[in-house]
Design an enzyme around this catalytic site. Structure first.
Site, PDB file in Angstrom:
ATOM      1  N   GLU A  72      45.442  41.490  25.982  1.00 47.86           N
ATOM      2  CA  GLU A  72      46.349  40.762  26.720  1.00 47.86           C
ATOM      3  C   GLU A  72      46.205  39.415  27.279  1.00 47.86           C
ATOM      4  OE1 GLU A  72      48.098  40.865  31.278  1.00 47.86           O
ATOM      5  OE2 GLU A  72      48.296  43.035  30.222  1.00 47.86           O
ATOM      6  N   CYS A  88      49.011  36.520  34.508  1.00 46.50           N
ATOM      7  CA  CYS A  88      49.346  36.377  33.478  1.00 46.50           C
ATOM      8  C   CYS A  88      50.841  36.801  33.314  1.00 46.50           C
ATOM      9  CB  CYS A  88      48.647  36.831  32.375  1.00 46.50           C
ATOM     10  SG  CYS A  88      48.328  38.824  32.767  1.00 46.50           S
TER      11      CYS A  88
END
Length: 517
Positions: A254, A288
């Site tokens: 990720e 994020c």
């Protein structure tokens, strides 16, 4: 409440997977809120990583032989310990990261949710699966799953518990061992949970924590693991993917995001403005999946912006080890330089700061105000590059179509948020966005918290998925076992080869129409 006492760190330091930690160099770990030294951590070497993998491989063979339900009992016991020791864990998370307690609690909640989901579903997901065979009834085909071996996890500093432990949980339940490199800024967040895993009954060799720099410890993990799980920047992810590719091992990551929010003219503006606060500034924007771009239909842009900035003015920034703070600190001076650089560059090129925009050394050494920019243009650093801080830009748009187009106009595709006049309209917009997750009437938490559903990024935002069935199956090798129950594909005795070959396709078609497997 305050940072944990030295005795806590002294106890946790003994859990590092280093044979002779006293002979290693040490790194100082600081309390982010104050900049004061908390403690030290031994710095691992490549040899320490190799030794950890050797121990892990020996332990993994025995672990894989244990029934899945036995593994689940241990992880479920860990879940209970996390819930019981949540205040202790949140204290460590706040001390090492400088985040507000609400963001620290997200770390804890994520571990609890992942452990709950995978302990409930692992036995079914890992069980052999009967699938349709080439010749149903004549051939039996079963898919088995085997653990890959030893999984490498390279974890980040922003959510250091969730993004090390939660990624390890499905790997362990799948029968693997794990060697993890925590970020050098936050090693005790991982060690505190390693202690709970061991207390729950997990053999320590199965979850080894080796602190140290990415260039040494991280590289050694990539060189020795059977599969790599990484969370971090897109640039680093691309480098690691190349290294994994050379070894022909699997890789999941990720990576970065420049996440958009869309607000339509008929959305519930007060509700959207309030929710945007958390969507943009949770963990001081060091998330994020946080929102960094807001596209608002022009007719309501001024109204939305006024409501949003009013909420920002009411935010509490503090170093409190309780739930009184709305936002905590940036984690480091390096992160501060990035955030200040983006804001100053935008101002110099014509952007307006309509909220925030200043350092707050009166609160702590790396505090920065939640900041809103307008008139941001493409040549500004913050327009397309991930800031990873409490900075968001608002863009008025003439239509929903324009909002969708601009939201998709990014190299990233991790998360998005949609606020529309109806759930149906919001979901229709969501389906057109090129992001791995979309939250309708929420910023980020609902999609990330849906642990039964996959979480990950499109485009430069990632490879593979965590959560859901994919989050555990990626740690397994699939094996197909096909058994000829009546005949195989050789001609039966007495049947000419040419006749058999002519009859083969019609026969397969006919048999595949029959019920059953």
């Amino acid at each position: 409440m305050s940072a944990p006492p030295a005795a806590v760190f002294d106890r946790l330091r003994k859990l590092v997977a280093i044979d002779d930690p006293g002979a290693r160099e040490t790194k100082t770990v600081t309390e982010v809120f104050t900049g004061n030294d908390l403690t030290t951590i031994p710095v691992g070497t490549a040899d320490d990583v190799v030794a950890a993998f050797q121990r892990a491989r020996a332990a993994q063979v025995r672990w894989a032989e244990r029934p899945v339900k036995e593994r689940c009992v241990i992880i479920d016991r860990f879940r209970e310990l996390v819930a019981d020791r949540r205040d202790h864990l949140m204290d460590i998370a706040q001390a090492e990261t400088g985040k507000a307690r609400s963001a620290a609690q997200e770390d804890v909640l994520d571990m609890i949710a992942n452990a709950r989901y995978y302990t409930k579903e692992a036995a079914d997901l890992l069980a052999p699966k009967r699938v349709q065979a080439l010749l149903p009834g004549i051939v039996k085909t079963v898919v088995n799953h085997h653990p890959k071996g030893v999984i490498g996890v390279i974890a980040p500093w922003n959510y250091p518990m969730a993004l090390s432990i939660s990624d390890a949980i499905p790997a362990l339940l799948a029968g693997n061992a794990v060697v993890v490199k925590p970020d050098s800024l936050t090693p005790f967040c991982t060690l505190a949970n390693a202690e709970l895993l061991y207390d729950a009954g997990l053999p320590p060799e199965l979850f080894a924590v080796v602190p140290g720099p990415g260039s040494v410890v991280g590289s050694a993990i990539v060189d020795n693991c059977d599969y790599l799980m990484f969370t971090g920047s897109s640039a680093t992810g691309a480098t690691l993917a190349e290294q994994c590719g050379r070894r022909l091992i699997g890789f999941s990551a990720e990576l970065g995001g420049k996440n958009p929010m869309i607000v339509t003219k008929d959305a519930d503006l007060p509700r959207a403005a309030k929710a945007a606060l958390r969507a943009c500034f949770s963990n001081a924007g060091q998330l994020c999946i946080a929102i960094e771009r807001i596209y608002v239909e022009r007719e309501v842009a001024e109204q939305f912006t006024a409501a949003f900035t009013a909420h920002i003015r009411g935010m509490t920034l503090s170093t409190a080890y309780d739930f009184s703070a709305d936002m905590g600190s940036l984690i480091s001076e390096d992160q501060m330089k990035t955030v200040v650089g983006h804001v100053e560059d935008a101002k110099a090129k014509g952007a307006k700061v309509i909220a925030g925009g200043h350092k707050r050394p009166d609160i702590g050494p790396t505090f920065f105000e939640p900041t809103v920019l307008t008139d941001v243009t493409d040549e500004m650093d913050c327009a397309r590059n991930e800031t990873f801080g409490p900075v968001v830009s608002i863009y008025p748009v003439d239509s929903v179509e324009e909002a969708i187009e601009k939201a998709n106009d990014s190299e990233y595709g991790l998360n998005a948020s949609v606020w529309a006049g109806s759930k149906a309209q919001g979901e229709a917009i969501a389906a057109r966005l090129r992001t791995g997750t979309v939250n309708v009437d929420e910023g980020y938490a609902l999609a990330f918290g849906s642990t039964a559903a996959p979480m990950g990024g499109m485009k430069s935002s990632g490879v593979g998925r965590r959560h859901g069935p994919e989050g555990i199956l990626k740690y397994l090798e699939s094996q197909t076992v096909a058994t000829a129950r009546v005949i195989n594909l050789d001609p039966p005795l007495g049947v000419p080869k040419a006749l058999w070959q002519k009859a083969l396709i019609p026969m397969v078609q006919a048999v595949q129409k029959l019920p059953g497997r």
